[in-house]
Enzyme design. Structure first.
Site, short mmCIF file in Angstrom:
data_model
loop_
_atom_site.label_atom_id
_atom_site.label_comp_id
_atom_site.label_asym_id
_atom_site.label_seq_id
_atom_site.Cartn_x
_atom_site.Cartn_y
_atom_site.Cartn_z
N LYS A 1 45.68 -11.41 44.91
CA LYS A 1 46.55 -12.26 45.73
C LYS A 1 46.29 -13.73 45.36
CE LYS A 1 46.40 -8.64 49.21
NZ LYS A 1 47.61 -7.91 48.87
N HIS B 1 43.31 -11.03 52.37
CA HIS B 1 44.18 -12.18 52.63
C HIS B 1 43.40 -13.42 53.04
CE1 HIS B 1 48.16 -10.55 51.98
NE2 HIS B 1 47.67 -9.41 52.42
N SER C 1 47.28 -8.50 57.54
CA SER C 1 48.26 -8.86 56.51
C SER C 1 49.70 -8.92 57.02
CB SER C 1 48.16 -7.89 55.34
OG SER C 1 48.30 -6.56 55.77
#
Ligand code: PMP
Length: 408
Positions: free
Chosen positions: A254, A223, A195
């Site tokens: 996210k 991610h 990340s």
């Protein structure tokens, strides 16, 4: 004792804060008064946002908002209980079935966050008889998950397959340190995308080694969810490793644009987690609005493929232009683009000046990254237009020169 002589038992907190400030490591919170999006209002200023993990621009998507509002009308605002008491609604189960179909796994179990998914699953499936083998740069939630486990752990240098092989070789030949025979489970744990640097784990090599040494692979795709693989199915799909990675953790917080985490794997894994995973057992489940917005997000990810295409096209352009301007963008392979400055104070000042000039790019300093690796961490989301990118790049150019971060 009088008040005057009473010692404040929490006085060390003030001292610790003073120390952080002296080292330029104290980070005040910036406060956003708009919704997320390409342009946000932060601390009263309108700025182009390069700081969110809203890769696909779904946090403010009209379809997700409508799904959330409708869920509130139909099912109320709170789930009322933990999943194992009275907090499992049909929509929770529907989301999990849809996620399992999306990921191509037998089953999925959702958690309140990606963080609690990691701290829930790792101690549940590992114990004294097992070994956890972890990449040196794995996320804090993996580290905390390992701390909660009774299993011993070995850390291999970041993304280093030779280092991983050495650990696996020793573990499989020597077995448990107490001479109690072979490990029950050797679990290799890695982030799918790291990340802070944006590099992708060498998953094909990790899987080959794990298979050679009889280990299982666990990948945290926080991610990679919505970013890598077909329609954002993640790193396993990206590398064509279906069926060879036992456990995938994903986040709904996210690219999916909402909140939550999930574990994708076998039905038996799901069944055990329902019985044992502590955040699942002891913390209340997602509210209906979150669940229904996540379900809509999966549909949007399947239908609006321009979003992931736009994300990658903007990323390629942004990285190339920053490099051309003379910035060090590290070795990222994904939309996470670090702009490495080195010194914490310089990174904080760079971020502050960009902010004054209308660009929101957060600095990341020690202990999140190494002391000499302070940086801005940027993501150009699918919601940013070319015009936003042009303005952001011009500002990087101007402020970079002003602060002497780039030459010429
Ligand atoms: N794993 C990784 C690799 C992450 O980057 C993050 C978010 N910072 C998480 C897990 C936690 O995800 P969530 O925000 O959903 O708790």
């Amino acid at each position: 004792m009088t008040n005057a002589t009473q010692r404040d038992p929490l006085a060390f907190i003030g001292a610790e804060l003073d120390d952080l400030r002296a080292k330029h490591l104290y980070r005040p919170l910036r406060v956003m008064s708009s919704e997320q999006g390409p342009v946000v209002t932060v601390d009263g200023r309108e700025v182009i946002s390069l700081s969110s993990n809203d890769y696909l621009g779904l946090t403010h998507h009209p379809r997700l908002k409508a799904a959330a509002v409708e869920a509130v009308r139909e099912f109320g605002v709170g789930p009322g209980a933990v999943r194992t008491i009275a907090g499992t609604m049909a929509i929770h189960e529907a989301l999990e079935a849809e996620l399992a179909a999306f990921k191509g796994t037998e089953a999925v179990l959702t958690f309140q966050s990606g963080f609690t998914a990691n701290t829930g699953v790792i101690p549940t499936i590992t114990g004294e008889a097992d070994l956890i083998v972890s990449d040196a740069l794995n996320h804090a939630s993996i580290i905390d998950g390992m701390r909660l486990s009774k299993a011993p752990r070995k850390v291999y240098p970041h993304a280093d397959l030779a280092g991983l092989e050495a650990v696996l070789e020793e573990a499989s030949t020597k077995g448990r340190p107490d001479g109690a025979g072979p490990y029950r489970l050797i679990l290799v744990v890695t982030d799918g995308v790291f990340s802070m640097d944006g590099d992708i784990a060498p998953l094909p090599g990790i899987v080959d080694l794990a298979e050679r040494y009889g280990a299982a692979v666990f990948v945290d795709d926080a991610h990679a969810s919505g970013v890598l693989g077909r329609n954002g199915r993640g790193s396993v799909d990206h590398f064509g490793l279906h069926g060879r990675v036992a456990i995938q953790v994903g986040t709904l917080s996210k690219a999916v644009g909402v909140l939550g985490g999930y574990v994708a794997g076998s039905q038996a894994l799901r069944d055990l987690l329902v019985q044992r995973a502590r955040p699942f057992l002891f913390s209340t489940s997602h509210p209906p609005a979150v669940v229904e917005a996540c379900r809509e997000a999966i549909r949007v990810m399947e239908e609006e493929t321009w979003r992931i295409e736009r994300l990658w096209a903007s990323t390629a352009r942004f990285k190339a232009e920053l490099g051309r301007l003379g910035f060090d963008t590290g070795h990222s392979e994904t939309p996470i683009t670090p702009v490495i400055v080195g010194d914490s104070e310089a990174a904080i000042r760079f971020s502050a000046r960009l902010f004054e000039e209308g660009v929101f790019a957060t600095s990341v300093v020690f202990p999140t990254v190494a002391l000499d690796q302070a940086r801005l961490r940027t993501i150009v989301t699918a919601a940013l237009t070319d015009e936003h990118l042009d303005r952001a790049l011009a500002t990087f150019d101007r402020v970079g020169h002003e602060l002497g971060l780039i030459a010429g």
